[in-house]
Design an enzyme around this catalytic site. Structure first.
Site, mmCIF file in Angstrom:
data_model
loop_
_atom_site.group_PDB
_atom_site.id
_atom_site.type_symbol
_atom_site.label_atom_id
_atom_site.label_comp_id
_atom_site.label_asym_id
_atom_site.label_seq_id
_atom_site.Cartn_x
_atom_site.Cartn_y
_atom_site.Cartn_z
ATOM 1 N N CYS A 252 -8.018 -1.793 -15.279
ATOM 2 C CA CYS A 252 -7.337 -1.605 -13.996
ATOM 3 C C CYS A 252 -5.998 -0.917 -14.215
ATOM 4 O O CYS A 252 -5.156 -0.882 -13.330
ATOM 5 C CB CYS A 252 -7.165 -2.949 -13.280
ATOM 6 S SG CYS A 252 -6.326 -4.182 -14.283
ATOM 7 N N CYS B 162 0.854 -1.200 0.000
ATOM 8 C CA CYS B 162 0.000 0.000 0.000
ATOM 9 C C CYS B 162 0.883 1.241 0.000
ATOM 10 O O CYS B 162 1.364 1.688 1.029
ATOM 11 C CB CYS B 162 -0.951 -0.017 1.184
ATOM 12 S SG CYS B 162 -0.170 -0.331 2.754
ATOM 13 N N TYR C 22 -13.017 -11.033 -21.878
ATOM 14 C CA TYR C 22 -12.176 -11.178 -20.679
ATOM 15 C C TYR C 22 -13.116 -11.345 -19.476
ATOM 16 O O TYR C 22 -13.044 -10.605 -18.502
ATOM 17 C CB TYR C 22 -11.267 -9.963 -20.480
ATOM 18 C CG TYR C 22 -10.444 -9.569 -21.681
ATOM 19 C CD1 TYR C 22 -9.171 -10.099 -21.876
ATOM 20 C CD2 TYR C 22 -10.931 -8.660 -22.625
ATOM 21 C CE1 TYR C 22 -8.409 -9.733 -22.975
ATOM 22 C CE2 TYR C 22 -10.177 -8.292 -23.734
ATOM 23 C CZ TYR C 22 -8.919 -8.826 -23.902
ATOM 24 O OH TYR C 22 -8.168 -8.460 -24.990
ATOM 25 N N CYS D 210 -3.015 -7.058 8.143
ATOM 26 C CA CYS D 210 -2.874 -6.031 7.110
ATOM 27 C C CYS D 210 -4.151 -5.207 7.084
ATOM 28 O O CYS D 210 -5.253 -5.755 7.180
ATOM 29 C CB CYS D 210 -2.619 -6.710 5.767
ATOM 30 S SG CYS D 210 -2.853 -5.633 4.361
ATOM 31 N N ASP E 156 -12.834 -6.118 -20.360
ATOM 32 C CA ASP E 156 -12.204 -5.922 -19.054
ATOM 33 C C ASP E 156 -10.866 -6.661 -19.036
ATOM 34 O O ASP E 156 -10.700 -7.664 -18.344
ATOM 35 C CB ASP E 156 -13.167 -6.490 -17.979
ATOM 36 C CG ASP E 156 -12.670 -6.252 -16.567
ATOM 37 O OD1 ASP E 156 -11.685 -5.508 -16.389
ATOM 38 O OD2 ASP E 156 -13.263 -6.825 -15.632
#
Ligand code: SAH
Length: 384
Positions: free
Chosen positions: A337, A15, A241, A88, A310
């Site tokens: 993404c 992160c 996809y 986490c 996608d």
């Protein structure tokens, strides 16, 4: 919103933005999307999460040893050194607890973590997936070799300690690879998969199938994408996809017909079963490279009216984009993404399409990753 901290921050690298207030993160993502994509259309405001923690429904831990003890955690970025992580802020709490439990159990069951350099040991990774709505939990033990003498007693004890686990699978990955999962697997306990609910439907998810990692934002993303398509029950829809068929099946009740294409055979099987589980009769799924499939579709003179695409982070292929420009469906809803590869692909598609709408959805809070959904419509003069 209270800002949280993590002792492994910077060392683990998962992160990158945890030290920034969430509002600021959203601004940074908005600016990145603006910089990369505003030449195509003005981005809507990034849809953030109300509570941007513990959203990851899939947790993967690498196993190794340090000072004679078993450790589990994540690889330090671009290395194979494991940074120990017990808890986490992004990951599902139950999944993290299960991974710790497995680590504690290793010595008494004489399970040795795998050593990549010496190529010795047994347990490489543990993957846990939890159905956000169903609560079903799948544990995948990724081992370097197949024989697992203590499997039965190990699994019995694990399930005794963590009764929330609904299935345990052994996956064998003996290769010299950075991929977590190998080809071969066997079910040690339960059904070998989990189910989850999304947008009112039930989905079966196998260990090797892709499933979006942030279920709360996935519903937001899919609603946005299906809203952009504005279907009226008469269109033939291609879900390219498609993974386990989620987008296409969520859109099926608004479409005449849904066709899904996906490269991963396990995911295609899941998609077919998912149509059945939900009593959806107007959806078919095919296992193929999306580009090849679309090229054949074009050659046969078939033409979907709306295409959802996608692709993975690398974006789509020339073959897929060129076939799209040949077939010219009325609308394309591109879900990405990776706004960089999306920008590259939109550049190709602008020959025939105008980007009408664009919206970033924060699927990955505290990380640098950004998801974007875009609506493309045929240019007025492009159809002739
Ligand atoms: N739409 C799905 C999956 C998106 S992830 C969802 O929302 O869950 C991208 C998917 O593309 C993965 O399932 C991956 O297996 C698949 N994929 C990767 N390369 C492909 C290709 N060349 N042709 C078809 N599918 C591909």
């Amino acid at each position: 919103m209270e800002q949280k901290t993590c002792p492994a921050f910077k060392k683990c690298g998962s992160c990158q933005m945890l030290d920034l207030p969430y509002k600021r993160q959203l601004m940074i993502k908005q600016n990145r999307v603006k910089r990369l994509l505003s030449k195509f259309a003005k981005p809507e405001k990034t849809v953030g999460m109300k509570y941007p923690y513990h959203y990851r429904n899939k947790v993967q831990a690498a196993f190794g040893s340090a000072g004679g003890r078993v450790i589990s955690g994540v690889y330090q970025s671009s290395s194979h050194k494991i940074v120990p992580v017990d808890r986490c802020l992004l990951e599902d709490v139950a999944a993290d607890k299960i991974i710790c439990e497995i680590r504690k159990m290793c010595p008494s069951f004489k399970i040795k973590p795998y050593d990549e350099v010496k190529e010795t040991g047994f347990l490489r990774h543990v993957l846990v997936r939890r159905g956000f709505s169903s609560g079903q939990i799948m544990v995948v033990l990724v081992t370097a070799k197949e024989p697992f003498k203590s499997a039965e007693s190990f699994v019995n004890e694990l399930v005794r300690r963590r009764p929330d686990i609904t299935t345990v699978v052994q996956n064998i990955n003996g290769g010299f690879t950075s991929l977590v999962l190998g080809e071969k697997q066997r079910v040690l306990y339960g059904k070998g998969y989990i189910e989850d609910e999304l947008c009112g439907l039930t989905f079966k998810i196998s260990p090797r199938s892709f499933y979006q990692i942030n279920p709360v934002q996935t519903a937001v993303l899919y609603n946005k994408a299906i809203g952009y398509a504005n279907l009226n029950g008469e269109q033939t829809v291609l879900d390219a996809y498609c993974g386990i068929g989620t987008i296409g099946l969520c859109a099926a009740s608004h479409a005449k017909e849904v066709i899904g294409v996906e490269l991963n055979a396990d995911a295609v099987n899941d998609a077919k079963q998912n149509a059945e589980i939900n009593g959806i009769k107007n959806a078919r799924f095919f296992c193929a490279d999306a580009g090849e499939f679309l090229k054949e579709t074009a050659a046969e003179g078939n033409r979907p009216d709306v295409v959802f695409m996608d692709p993975p982070r690398a974006g789509s292929s020339k073959r897929f984009l060129n076939s799209l420009l040949e077939i010219m469906p009325q609308k394309v809803v591109y879900i990405s993404c990776n706004p960089e590869t999306m920008a590259r692909d939109l550049e190709t598609l602008k020959k025939g399409y105008t980007v009408k709408k664009l919206c970033p959805v924060d699927m990955f809070p505290h990380t640098e990753h950004t998801e974007v959904v875009a609506l493309l419509e045929q240019k007025e003069n492009a159809a002739e």
